[in-house]
Write a protein that holds these residues in place. Structure first.
Motif, short mmCIF file in Angstrom:
data_model
loop_
_atom_site.label_atom_id
_atom_site.label_comp_id
_atom_site.label_asym_id
_atom_site.label_seq_id
_atom_site.Cartn_x
_atom_site.Cartn_y
_atom_site.Cartn_z
N VAL A 1 0.84 -1.21 0.00
CA VAL A 1 0.00 0.00 0.00
C VAL A 1 0.87 1.25 0.00
N ARG A 2 1.92 1.22 0.80
CA ARG A 2 2.81 2.38 0.85
C ARG A 2 3.55 2.54 -0.48
N GLY A 3 3.81 1.43 -1.16
CA GLY A 3 4.43 1.51 -2.47
C GLY A 3 3.53 2.22 -3.48
N VAL A 4 2.23 1.95 -3.39
CA VAL A 4 1.27 2.64 -4.26
C VAL A 4 1.32 4.14 -4.00
N LEU A 5 1.35 4.52 -2.73
CA LEU A 5 1.41 5.93 -2.37
C LEU A 5 2.72 6.57 -2.86
N TRP A 6 3.81 5.83 -2.72
CA TRP A 6 5.13 6.32 -3.15
C TRP A 6 5.16 6.55 -4.66
N VAL A 7 4.63 5.60 -5.42
CA VAL A 7 4.59 5.74 -6.87
C VAL A 7 3.71 6.93 -7.27
N ALA A 8 2.55 7.05 -6.61
CA ALA A 8 1.64 8.15 -6.93
C ALA A 8 2.27 9.50 -6.65
N ALA A 9 2.91 9.63 -5.48
CA ALA A 9 3.53 10.91 -5.11
C ALA A 9 4.66 11.27 -6.06
N THR A 10 5.51 10.30 -6.38
CA THR A 10 6.63 10.57 -7.26
C THR A 10 6.17 10.89 -8.67
N PHE A 11 5.15 10.18 -9.15
CA PHE A 11 4.61 10.44 -10.48
C PHE A 11 4.06 11.86 -10.57
N LEU A 12 3.31 12.27 -9.57
CA LEU A 12 2.74 13.62 -9.57
C LEU A 12 3.84 14.68 -9.56
N PHE A 13 4.86 14.46 -8.72
CA PHE A 13 5.94 15.44 -8.60
C PHE A 13 6.75 15.53 -9.89
N PHE A 14 7.12 14.39 -10.44
CA PHE A 14 7.88 14.39 -11.70
C PHE A 14 7.05 15.00 -12.83
N SER A 15 5.75 14.75 -12.83
CA SER A 15 4.89 15.32 -13.87
C SER A 15 4.88 16.85 -13.81
N SER A 16 4.97 17.40 -12.61
CA SER A 16 4.94 18.86 -12.47
C SER A 16 6.17 19.51 -13.10
N PHE A 17 7.26 18.76 -13.22
CA PHE A 17 8.49 19.33 -13.77
C PHE A 17 8.35 19.74 -15.23
N ARG A 18 7.37 19.16 -15.92
CA ARG A 18 7.18 19.51 -17.33
C ARG A 18 6.61 20.92 -17.49
N TYR A 19 6.00 21.43 -16.43
CA TYR A 19 5.28 22.70 -16.55
C TYR A 19 5.79 23.79 -15.60
N LEU A 20 6.43 23.40 -14.51
CA LEU A 20 6.83 24.35 -13.48
C LEU A 20 8.34 24.40 -13.34
N GLY A 21 8.83 25.52 -12.83
CA GLY A 21 10.23 25.62 -12.48
C GLY A 21 10.54 24.72 -11.30
N LEU A 22 11.79 24.33 -11.17
CA LEU A 22 12.19 23.41 -10.10
C LEU A 22 11.94 24.02 -8.73
N ALA A 23 12.25 25.30 -8.56
CA ALA A 23 12.05 25.96 -7.27
C ALA A 23 10.57 26.09 -6.93
N GLU A 24 9.75 26.41 -7.91
CA GLU A 24 8.32 26.57 -7.66
C GLU A 24 7.69 25.25 -7.23
N ALA A 25 8.02 24.17 -7.93
CA ALA A 25 7.49 22.86 -7.58
C ALA A 25 7.97 22.44 -6.19
N THR A 26 9.23 22.71 -5.90
CA THR A 26 9.79 22.35 -4.59
C THR A 26 9.13 23.13 -3.47
N ALA A 27 8.88 24.42 -3.69
CA ALA A 27 8.25 25.25 -2.67
C ALA A 27 6.86 24.72 -2.32
N LEU A 28 6.11 24.31 -3.32
CA LEU A 28 4.74 23.85 -3.08
C LEU A 28 4.70 22.50 -2.37
N ILE A 29 5.68 21.64 -2.64
CA ILE A 29 5.66 20.33 -1.99
C ILE A 29 5.96 20.44 -0.49
N PHE A 30 6.55 21.57 -0.09
CA PHE A 30 6.88 21.76 1.32
C PHE A 30 5.66 21.99 2.20
#
Length: 293
Positions: free
Chosen positions: A80-109
Motif C-alpha cells: 500500500v505504501r508503495g502505491v502511495l510512493w509511486v503516486a507521489a513521485t509520479f505527480l511530482f515528476f509530472s509537475s516538472f514539465r510545466y513548473l520551475g524546479l524551485a516553484e514545484a519544490t516550494a509547493l511540496i513543502f
C-alpha cells in the motif's frame, strides 16, 4: 521524515551535516528527473530509477541492519505504501514539465501542513490552536505561490500540492508498519514496491532509452538512494527537531540548480509564498515534537 523517528545516537553535528548533504543529493535527483521528463514519461523515469536503485538499497540495508532488515512482518502495508510512493513521485515528476524546479519544490513543502490536518481528522491526534493557525498560514503560502485566478496561474501547480497530500498520507502510513521493522526495511520495501508497481504500468508509456541518457538514469538512482540514506541516518544521529527543518534547504538547492540549468528565476511572490510555507512547516514540526507526535 517520520519514518526515521528513532532514538538519536548523540551526534547532532554529524546529523546536521548528513541531513544537509542528503537534501542536496535529493535536489540533484529532482533536477535530473526534470531534465529527463523532456524525453520520457515520469512513469518510465520512476521505474528505471527504482529498478536501478534496488540493488544499492538492499546492500545498504544489509550493511546497516543485517539480514533482518530484509524481513517484513506486514508485506501488505509495504505494498500500500508503495502505491502511495509511486503516486507521489509520479505527480511530482509530472509537475516538472510545466513548473520551475524551485516553484514545484516550494509547493511540496506544504506536506507537514497536510500531515497535521490528516492526523487530526483521521487519527484523532490533538492539535492545538497554534498548529491550526500554522495550517492556515501554510495554505495562505500555497495560494500566494499558485495565485489562482491570476494571469500567471497554472493548473499544473496543483500537481506538487497533490504530491504533498499523498506524501503526507505516506508518512502517516508508517504507523501501519510493524514496529519491529527498521527504517532500512522500510527503505528496501518502498524501493522494491516502486519497482514492482512501476513495472506493471511502464509498458504503456515505454520508449527506447537513448544510450546517452543511461548515465542520467544511473545518476538519479545513486543520488536518490544516497539522499534517502543520509537523511535517514541523520534522524538516527540527531533529534528530529534539529534536522527536520533542514529539509527546507532543498529550496535553495532547487533555486540554484534551476538557475544554472534552465535559467529559472522565481519571482518575488513565489519567494514570499515559499517563506510562509516554510515558516508554517518549521513551526508545525516544533509543535508536533513538543506534543510527542
Amino acid at each position: 521524515m517520520n519514518e526515521a523517528s528513532v532514538a538519536p545516537t548523540g551526534h547532532p553535528l554529524a546529523g546536521v551535516v548528513l541531513m544537509c548533504v542528503g537534501v542536496a543529493a535529493l535536489s540533484v535527483n529532482d533536477a535530473i528527473a526534470k531534465s529527463l521528463t523532456e524525453s520520457y514519461s515520469p512513469l518510465q523515469i520512476l521505474f528505471l530509477r527504482n529498478v536501478t536503485a534496488l540493488p544499492f538499497t538492499i546492500l545498504i540495508a544489509l550493511f546497516m541492519g543485517g539480514g533482518r532488515a530484509l524481513r517484513s512482518y506486514r508485506p501488505a502495508a509495504h505494498l500500500v505504501r508503495g502505491v502511495l510512493w509511486v503516486a507521489a513521485t509520479f505527480l511530482f515528476f509530472s509537475s516538472f514539465r510545466y513548473l520551475g524546479l524551485a516553484e514545484a519544490t516550494a509547493l511540496i513543502f506544504v506536506a507537514p501542513v497536510f500531515i497535521t490536518v490528516l492526523s487530526a481528522l483521521f487519527l484523532k491526534d490533538e492539535i492545538g490552536w497554534r498548529r491550526w493557525l500554522a495550517v492556515l498560514f501554510g495554505f495562505l503560502g500555497v495560494l500566494i505561490v499558485m495565485r489562482p485566478g491570476g494571469a500567471s496561474f497554472q493548473p499544473a501547480a496543483l500537481l506538487p500540492v497533490a504530491t504533498a497530500l499523498v506524501y503526507a498520507v505516506l508518512m502517516l502510513s508508517a504507523r501501519w508498519v510493524d514496529p519491529r521493522e527498521s527504517v532500512w526495511t522500510l527503505l528496501v520495501y518502498l524501493t522494491g514496491a516502486g519497482a514492482l508497481l512501476g513495472g506493471l504500468v511502464v509498458p504503456l508509456v515505454w520508449v527506447p532509452v537513448d544510450p546517452g541518457d543511461l548515465w542520467l538514469f544511473l545518476a538519479i538512482a545513486l543520488f536518490g538512494t544516497a539522499g534517502m540514506t543520509m537523511m535517514t541516518q541523520a534522524f538516527r544521529m540527531a533529534p528530529a527537531v534539529i534536522v527536520a527543518p533542514l529539509d527546507y534547504t532543498g529550496l535553495l538547492w532547487a533555486t540554484l540548480l534551476g538557475w544554472l540549468i534552465w535559467r529559472e528565476t522565481p519571482d518575488s511572490m513565489t519567494w514570499l509564498g515559499a517563506a510562509i510555507i516554510i515558516a508554517s512547516g518549521v513551526f508545525t514540526i516544533f509543535r508536533a515534537r513538543r506534543a510527542g507526535h
